[in-house]
Write a protein that holds these residues in place. Structure first.
Motif, mmCIF file in Angstrom:
data_model
loop_
_atom_site.group_PDB
_atom_site.id
_atom_site.type_symbol
_atom_site.label_atom_id
_atom_site.label_comp_id
_atom_site.label_asym_id
_atom_site.label_seq_id
_atom_site.Cartn_x
_atom_site.Cartn_y
_atom_site.Cartn_z
ATOM 1 N N GLY A 299 0.783 -1.224 0.000
ATOM 2 C CA GLY A 299 0.000 0.000 0.000
ATOM 3 C C GLY A 299 0.815 1.273 0.000
ATOM 4 O O GLY A 299 0.310 2.329 -0.399
ATOM 5 N N ARG A 300 2.058 1.186 0.410
ATOM 6 C CA ARG A 300 2.860 2.409 0.507
ATOM 7 C C ARG A 300 4.235 2.294 -0.140
ATOM 8 O O ARG A 300 4.627 3.146 -0.937
ATOM 9 N N ILE A 301 4.982 1.242 0.199
ATOM 10 C CA ILE A 301 6.365 1.162 -0.279
ATOM 11 C C ILE A 301 6.433 0.951 -1.783
ATOM 12 O O ILE A 301 7.172 1.665 -2.492
ATOM 13 N N LEU A 302 5.676 -0.020 -2.311
ATOM 14 C CA LEU A 302 5.729 -0.258 -3.761
ATOM 15 C C LEU A 302 5.244 0.938 -4.567
ATOM 16 O O LEU A 302 5.892 1.322 -5.559
ATOM 17 N N PRO A 303 4.105 1.572 -4.210
ATOM 18 C CA PRO A 303 3.719 2.774 -4.947
ATOM 19 C C PRO A 303 4.762 3.895 -4.854
ATOM 20 O O PRO A 303 5.001 4.622 -5.820
ATOM 21 N N PHE A 304 5.364 4.033 -3.697
ATOM 22 C CA PHE A 304 6.433 5.021 -3.509
ATOM 23 C C PHE A 304 7.582 4.728 -4.472
ATOM 24 O O PHE A 304 8.069 5.627 -5.184
ATOM 25 N N ALA A 305 8.012 3.477 -4.516
ATOM 26 C CA ALA A 305 9.123 3.096 -5.395
ATOM 27 C C ALA A 305 8.772 3.335 -6.859
ATOM 28 O O ALA A 305 9.604 3.806 -7.648
#
Length: 414
Positions: free
Chosen positions: A192-198
């Motif tokens: 929910g956060r790390i992959l979209p951030f990357a």
């Protein structure tokens, strides 16, 4: 590359989160593993430890006797600092070598037990803290690691406290439940956060913020301080000052709704310096928004002239130029305005916060304007900004009149 700082107190469950992130695809750089590597027999670190603590910290085979070292190194603050002064630089050097070898599009999770204590948190675009109550941690250390209760409590007391960890935590993972619950929370953060951030970071894209007003968040000031520390680290000497600005920086607004966006101003000597910050800010998680190169000239038609000589701005549009970056992190929308020292847009951003903070009636007026703009814009961010501009034209004049009457000067730079 997106670098994540992962930490937590001893016994909190940090290693379990690290293992879950690795299963999800992260490249793990484990501080504990590296710390063991740099004190293997024959290593520089082990020789330095023997010089500092004596050869009775060695086992008969020449390897490190960890309990013997711990008994000495955790005896007092001076001994612990001596240990950290030996091991930390060696770990840092080895960590840098490992990170340099991974692909550019990797998500690197750096598992660092003493991330808070070493002051490293601002180096990371995202910091994840794993938390468990002290009594839970003591029980785990006694039951799972065979420590005495006295030793467990001494280890915990020697580390940062919960308040210090909360101050640096972008993500706070509670581990008071089962291992399965913790793993699910970690996977939720990953997807929910790390992959979209990357993804955003690789594409050079800014995370979209909610376009509507939201209820006030009492953690906005803490979030602002965390982002300011991160940006000061990324910009280094090129930033003359870094400030939390806008509605979320005004104490009196913490009881009123606002857009859930943290606005930060980085003050520089020139726009040429601002252009030097493109890569450092991207690495910190803040891509540039190329289409925006100036603020609306709020001085136009406002007749603003301050008797404070430096602020006799005129209407030169060139003095309203800037650069702007935005956060790629979907969990913390942020605008980073880079403005030149002494230019009217830079000065007004600082003045505006103090003016609102000192004038309740202005805050109420601005809130009414924001609500009407929110209603008219219907979720369109550009329309929301445009709807507020007529108010700002007059506010610019009124704010500088207040500055003249009070002798206002910007507070010392952060």
């Amino acid at each position: 590359m997106l670098r994540i700082g992962l930490t937590g107190g001893i016994g909190a469950g940090k290693s379990a989160v690290s293992a879950t992130f690795e299963q999800c695809g992260a490249v793990i750089v484990d501080g504990d593993v590296i710390a063991r590597e740099v004190v293997l027999p024959g290593a520089e670190g082990l020789a330095s430890l023997v010089d500092a603590f004596g050869d009775d910290i060695l086992l008969p085979d020449g390897s490190l006797n960890r309990p013997a070292l711990a008994a000495k190194a955790f005896a007092d603050d001076e001994a612990r600092q001596r240990l950290n002064g030996i091991v930390h630089p060696l770990v840092g050097r080895r960590r840098a070598e490992i990170i340099a070898s991974v692909p550019d599009d990797a998500v690197v999770v750096e598992d660092i037990p003493l991330l808070v204590e070493s002051g490293m948190a601002p180096l990371f675009p995202l910091v994840v803290v794993v938390h468990a109550d002290v009594e839970v941690r003591v029980r785990r250390l006694v039951e799972q690691r065979g420590m005495s209760e006295e030793d467990a409590r001494a280890r915990i007391a020697a580390q940062a406290g919960d308040e210090q960890r909360r101050a640096v935590a972008d993500v706070w993972l509670d581990n008071s439940g089962s291992a399965g619950e913790l793993a699910q929370r970690a996977r939720d953060v990953w997807h929910g956060r790390i992959l979209p951030f990357a993804h955003n970071l690789s594409a050079g894209e800014v995370a979209r913020a909610a376009a509507r007003l939201v209820p006030p968040d009492p953690s906005w000031p803490d979030q602002g301080r965390r982002i300011v520390a991160r940006l000061k680290t990324a910009c280094g000497h090129r930033a003359l000052r870094v400030d939390h600005i806008g509605s979320t920086a005004v104490p009196g607004f913490l009881n009123f709704p606002a857009k859930d966006v943290i606005d930060i101003q980085v003050t520089v000597e020139s726009l040429a310096v601002a252009d030097e910050l493109v890569e450092p800010l991207l690495a910190a998680g803040y891509p540039r928004i190329e289409r925006i190169t100036s603020d609306v000239v709020k001085a136009s038609n406002a007749g603003a002239r301050s008797t404070i000589g430096r602020y006799d701005h005129g209407d030169d549009p060139g003095l309203w130029h800037k650069r702007i970056h935005g956060s790629a992190d979907p969990g913390r929308p942020t605008n980073v305005h880079i403005r030149v020292d002494g230019w009217p847009n830079q000065q007004f951003a600082l003045l505006f916060v103090d003016w609102l903070a000192d004038n309740p009636e202005v805050r109420a007026d601005y809130l009414a304007v924001k609500r009407e703009a929110d209603r008219r814009a219907g979720g369109d961010a550009a329309a929301y900004v445009a709807a507020k501009e007529p108010w700002f034209l007059d506010a610019y004049r009124r704010a500088w009149e207040w500055a003249d009457s009070t002798g206002w000067r910007p507070s010392p730079g952060a």
